[in-house]
Design a protein around this motif. Structure first.
Motif, PDB file in Angstrom:
ATOM      1  N   VAL A 204       5.533  10.423   2.154  1.00  0.00           N
ATOM      2  CA  VAL A 204       5.370   9.166   1.444  1.00  0.00           C
ATOM      3  C   VAL A 204       5.573   7.986   2.388  1.00  0.00           C
ATOM      4  O   VAL A 204       6.590   7.908   3.082  1.00  0.00           O
ATOM      5  CB  VAL A 204       6.358   9.065   0.265  1.00  0.00           C
ATOM      6  N   HIS A 205       4.608   7.091   2.398  1.00  0.00           N
ATOM      7  CA  HIS A 205       4.698   5.879   3.204  1.00  0.00           C
ATOM      8  C   HIS A 205       4.514   4.657   2.309  1.00  0.00           C
ATOM      9  O   HIS A 205       3.669   4.659   1.412  1.00  0.00           O
ATOM     10  CB  HIS A 205       3.609   5.852   4.285  1.00  0.00           C
ATOM     11  N   VAL A 206       5.288   3.625   2.567  1.00  0.00           N
ATOM     12  CA  VAL A 206       5.158   2.350   1.868  1.00  0.00           C
ATOM     13  C   VAL A 206       4.908   1.261   2.908  1.00  0.00           C
ATOM     14  O   VAL A 206       5.696   1.105   3.844  1.00  0.00           O
ATOM     15  CB  VAL A 206       6.418   2.008   1.046  1.00  0.00           C
ATOM     16  N   THR A 207       3.818   0.530   2.742  1.00  0.00           N
ATOM     17  CA  THR A 207       3.468  -0.538   3.679  1.00  0.00           C
ATOM     18  C   THR A 207       3.469  -1.879   2.961  1.00  0.00           C
ATOM     19  O   THR A 207       2.735  -2.073   1.988  1.00  0.00           O
ATOM     20  CB  THR A 207       2.082  -0.308   4.305  1.00  0.00           C
ATOM     21  N   PHE A 208       4.310  -2.803   3.433  1.00  0.00           N
ATOM     22  CA  PHE A 208       4.307  -4.167   2.918  1.00  0.00           C
ATOM     23  C   PHE A 208       3.367  -4.996   3.790  1.00  0.00           C
ATOM     24  O   PHE A 208       3.586  -5.124   4.995  1.00  0.00           O
ATOM     25  CB  PHE A 208       5.713  -4.760   2.940  1.00  0.00           C
ATOM     26  N   GLY A 209       2.338  -5.540   3.176  1.00  0.00           N
ATOM     27  CA  GLY A 209       1.363  -6.319   3.930  1.00  0.00           C
ATOM     28  C   GLY A 209       1.798  -7.762   4.138  1.00  0.00           C
ATOM     29  O   GLY A 209       2.897  -8.171   3.745  1.00  0.00           O
ATOM     30  N   ASP A 210       0.921  -8.536   4.746  1.00  0.00           N
ATOM     31  CA  ASP A 210       1.198  -9.955   4.962  1.00  0.00           C
ATOM     32  C   ASP A 210       1.270 -10.669   3.611  1.00  0.00           C
ATOM     33  O   ASP A 210       0.397 -10.483   2.755  1.00  0.00           O
ATOM     34  CB  ASP A 210       0.092 -10.594   5.800  1.00  0.00           C
ATOM     35  N   PRO A 211       2.291 -11.485   3.403  1.00  0.00           N
ATOM     36  CA  PRO A 211       2.408 -12.197   2.124  1.00  0.00           C
ATOM     37  C   PRO A 211       1.336 -13.275   1.990  1.00  0.00           C
ATOM     38  O   PRO A 211       0.810 -13.785   2.979  1.00  0.00           O
ATOM     39  CB  PRO A 211       3.809 -12.804   2.189  1.00  0.00           C
ATOM     40  N   TYR A 212       1.043 -13.589   0.756  1.00  0.00           N
ATOM     41  CA  TYR A 212       0.055 -14.622   0.455  1.00  0.00           C
ATOM     42  C   TYR A 212       0.732 -15.769  -0.272  1.00  0.00           C
ATOM     43  O   TYR A 212       1.398 -15.564  -1.282  1.00  0.00           O
ATOM     44  CB  TYR A 212      -1.066 -14.047  -0.414  1.00  0.00           C
ATOM     45  N   PHE A 213       0.547 -16.965   0.251  1.00  0.00           N
ATOM     46  CA  PHE A 213       1.105 -18.165  -0.353  1.00  0.00           C
ATOM     47  C   PHE A 213      -0.045 -18.981  -0.937  1.00  0.00           C
ATOM     48  O   PHE A 213      -0.803 -19.601  -0.181  1.00  0.00           O
ATOM     49  CB  PHE A 213       1.881 -18.979   0.679  1.00  0.00           C
ATOM     50  N   PRO A 214      -0.215 -18.962  -2.242  1.00  0.00           N
ATOM     51  CA  PRO A 214      -1.386 -19.613  -2.844  1.00  0.00           C
ATOM     52  C   PRO A 214      -1.381 -21.125  -2.634  1.00  0.00           C
ATOM     53  O   PRO A 214      -0.382 -21.791  -2.953  1.00  0.00           O
ATOM     54  CB  PRO A 214      -1.258 -19.268  -4.333  1.00  0.00           C
ATOM     55  N   PRO A 215      -2.475 -21.676  -2.090  1.00  0.00           N
ATOM     56  CA  PRO A 215      -2.561 -23.137  -1.946  1.00  0.00           C
ATOM     57  C   PRO A 215      -2.555 -23.808  -3.322  1.00  0.00           C
ATOM     58  O   PRO A 215      -3.054 -23.254  -4.295  1.00  0.00           O
ATOM     59  CB  PRO A 215      -3.918 -23.338  -1.239  1.00  0.00           C
TER      60      PRO A 215
ATOM     61  N   PHE B 212       0.849  -1.189   0.000  1.00  0.00           N
ATOM     62  CA  PHE B 212       0.000   0.000   0.000  1.00  0.00           C
ATOM     63  C   PHE B 212       0.887   1.243   0.000  1.00  0.00           C
ATOM     64  O   PHE B 212       1.758   1.403   0.851  1.00  0.00           O
ATOM     65  CB  PHE B 212      -0.921   0.040   1.218  1.00  0.00           C
ATOM     66  N   LEU B 213       0.665   2.107  -0.988  1.00  0.00           N
ATOM     67  CA  LEU B 213       1.399   3.365  -1.099  1.00  0.00           C
ATOM     68  C   LEU B 213       0.523   4.509  -0.625  1.00  0.00           C
ATOM     69  O   LEU B 213      -0.626   4.646  -1.060  1.00  0.00           O
ATOM     70  CB  LEU B 213       1.806   3.612  -2.562  1.00  0.00           C
ATOM     71  N   PHE B 214       1.088   5.334   0.247  1.00  0.00           N
ATOM     72  CA  PHE B 214       0.359   6.495   0.790  1.00  0.00           C
ATOM     73  C   PHE B 214       1.132   7.769   0.444  1.00  0.00           C
ATOM     74  O   PHE B 214       2.356   7.809   0.532  1.00  0.00           O
ATOM     75  CB  PHE B 214       0.235   6.376   2.315  1.00  0.00           C
ATOM     76  N   GLY B 215       0.392   8.789   0.036  1.00  0.00           N
ATOM     77  CA  GLY B 215       1.009  10.087  -0.228  1.00  0.00           C
ATOM     78  C   GLY B 215       1.709  10.168  -1.573  1.00  0.00           C
ATOM     79  O   GLY B 215       2.581  11.016  -1.761  1.00  0.00           O
ATOM     80  N   VAL B 216       1.333   9.305  -2.513  1.00  0.00           N
ATOM     81  CA  VAL B 216       2.046   9.257  -3.794  1.00  0.00           C
ATOM     82  C   VAL B 216       1.268   9.920  -4.936  1.00  0.00           C
ATOM     83  O   VAL B 216       1.694   9.865  -6.090  1.00  0.00           O
ATOM     84  CB  VAL B 216       2.378   7.801  -4.186  1.00  0.00           C
ATOM     85  N   GLU B 217       0.147  10.544  -4.605  1.00  0.00           N
ATOM     86  CA  GLU B 217      -0.611  11.237  -5.639  1.00  0.00           C
ATOM     87  C   GLU B 217       0.169  12.469  -6.114  1.00  0.00           C
ATOM     88  O   GLU B 217       0.556  13.307  -5.308  1.00  0.00           O
ATOM     89  CB  GLU B 217      -1.984  11.672  -5.115  1.00  0.00           C
ATOM     90  N   GLN B 218       0.432  12.537  -7.387  1.00  0.00           N
ATOM     91  CA  GLN B 218       1.100  13.687  -8.004  1.00  0.00           C
ATOM     92  C   GLN B 218       2.473  13.974  -7.362  1.00  0.00           C
ATOM     93  O   GLN B 218       2.793  15.115  -7.028  1.00  0.00           O
ATOM     94  CB  GLN B 218       0.207  14.929  -7.917  1.00  0.00           C
ATOM     95  N   VAL B 219       3.269  12.938  -7.200  1.00  0.00           N
ATOM     96  CA  VAL B 219       4.642  13.119  -6.728  1.00  0.00           C
ATOM     97  C   VAL B 219       5.463  13.769  -7.842  1.00  0.00           C
ATOM     98  O   VAL B 219       5.455  13.314  -8.980  1.00  0.00           O
ATOM     99  CB  VAL B 219       5.278  11.766  -6.337  1.00  0.00           C
TER     100      VAL B 219
END
Length: 216
Positions: A172-183, A153-160
């Motif tokens: 500007v903030h960058v959030t790495f979420g929980d990874p997903y491991f596809p069954p 999720f990118l925050f504050g990146v509108e019209q950089v």
């Protein structure tokens, strides 16, 4: 190798500039430690700086450097821009040709050990069919390759812009979420729902971190 090197070289000045002038903050970086490379990155998207912002949010020695980003075909029309995009790992998405053709390149890259990035929105505004197809790219890739998906999720990146950066008008903030491991037995609809749930969770994680940080 060349793309990863270009990313690491660019990381040094860009990370410093955005940290010093853009209130650059990264959340959830530890979530990547349990993910084997290569992986599939998926993120919201607002402008051409976004791939670089995700890149500089990684540590300099990250195993994910050199993410190859699916890019709208129109961006490759001008020669100088085309060569620059390729240097930093962008490749033609070919989404207008359908999923079969669009998936060939990212599947090949993942098989060779290169991470792939997907922005399902923004680039294709006004092109409803391409937007609809882009929503399925990550679920199809994850289902086909069984590679982990990393929601961002990118925050504050509108019209950089550089002007806003040097005027200290960015946060500007960058959030790495929980990874997903596809069954291995998961169907497309389940992967699609699971990935979108984790994207939404990454947004809430960012909100929680901001509120928690303000309280401190």
């Amino acid at each position: 190798m060349l793309v990863s090197l270009a990313h690491r070289i660019a990381w040094i000045p860009l990370r410093f500039l955005f940290w010093a002038l853009g209130d650059f903050t990264v959340f959830g970086l530890s979530n990547l430690s349990k993910v084997p490379a290569p992986a599939i990155f998926i993120s919201n998207h607002h402008g051409p700086f976004d791939p670089f912002l995700i890149g500089i949010a990684l540590s300099w020695l990250s195993k994910f450097h050199g993410v190859r980003w699916i890019t709208r075909d129109d961006e490759f029309k001008r020669p100088i821009r085309r060569h620059t995009l390729r240097l930093f790992g962008a490749f033609r998405g070919k989404i207008r040709s359908g999923h079969d053709e669009a998936l060939q390149k990212p599947v090949e890259l993942l098989a060779k050990g290169f991470s792939v990035g997907v922005f399902p929105e923004w680039c294709y505004e006004g092109d409803l069919l391409s937007l609809q197809r882009m929503q399925q790219v990550v679920p199809l890739l994850a289902g086909k390759t069984k590679r982990a998906v990393i929601p961002v999720f990118l925050f504050g990146v509108e019209q950089v812009t550089w002007w806003k950066l040097f005027r200290r008008r960015l946060r500007v903030h960058v959030t790495f979420g929980d990874p997903y491991f596809p069954p291995y037995t998961a169907e497309l609809d389940r992967i699609y729902n699971d990935v979108n749930t984790l994207l939404l969770k990454a947004r809430f994680t960012h909100l929680h971190e901001r509120i928690h940080g303000q309280e401190q």
